[in-house]
Design a protein around this motif. Sequence first.
Motif, short mmCIF file in Angstrom:
data_model
loop_
_atom_site.label_atom_id
_atom_site.label_comp_id
_atom_site.label_asym_id
_atom_site.label_seq_id
_atom_site.Cartn_x
_atom_site.Cartn_y
_atom_site.Cartn_z
N ASP A 33 35.45 -39.56 -39.07
CA ASP A 33 34.23 -38.77 -39.26
C ASP A 33 33.22 -39.62 -40.02
O ASP A 33 33.54 -40.11 -41.11
CB ASP A 33 34.58 -37.50 -40.04
N PRO A 34 32.03 -39.80 -39.48
CA PRO A 34 31.03 -40.65 -40.14
C PRO A 34 30.73 -40.24 -41.58
O PRO A 34 30.47 -41.10 -42.43
CB PRO A 34 29.79 -40.52 -39.25
N GLN A 35 30.79 -38.95 -41.88
CA GLN A 35 30.56 -38.51 -43.26
C GLN A 35 31.68 -39.00 -44.18
O GLN A 35 31.43 -39.35 -45.34
CB GLN A 35 30.45 -36.99 -43.33
N GLU A 36 32.90 -39.03 -43.67
CA GLU A 36 34.03 -39.55 -44.46
C GLU A 36 33.85 -41.04 -44.71
O GLU A 36 34.10 -41.53 -45.81
CB GLU A 36 35.36 -39.30 -43.74
N VAL A 38 31.06 -42.77 -44.86
CA VAL A 38 29.99 -42.95 -45.85
C VAL A 38 30.49 -42.57 -47.25
O VAL A 38 30.20 -43.27 -48.22
CB VAL A 38 28.74 -42.12 -45.46
N ALA A 39 31.27 -41.51 -47.33
CA ALA A 39 31.79 -41.08 -48.64
C ALA A 39 32.80 -42.07 -49.22
O ALA A 39 32.83 -42.30 -50.44
CB ALA A 39 32.43 -39.70 -48.51
#
Length: 92
Positions: A33-36, A38-39
Motif C-alpha cells: 500500500d503506497p501509504q504504508e 510513505v509511512a
Amino acid sequence: MTAKQHVDEVASIDLVLHGWDLARATGQDDTIDPQEVVALWPALRDLPEKMYTPNAFGPGIVVFGPKVDLPEDAPLQDRLLGAIGRDPDFRP
C-alpha cells in the motif's frame, strides 16, 4: 521500549515487509500500500549499521541483509525494500 512502541515500531513494520516476502515468493501481487510505504520510509531509510550486522543483537540474530543500492529515481517501494536488504528484482 513499551509494548505499544514495540507493536508500532516493530510488529507493524514486520507485517508489511513479510507480506511482501510472502506475496513475492508465491507469485501474488506484491504491491505494498503506497501509504504504508510513505509511512515506513522515514524509519527505514537510514537504519544504523548495527541493524545489518549479524549477531549484533545476540548469537544467530540477523535483522536485515545487506542493503541493496538503488537509484534515487527508483520507485519508493523498491528503495524501501533495498534499505532492508531485499532485492526488489528477486524472483523465486
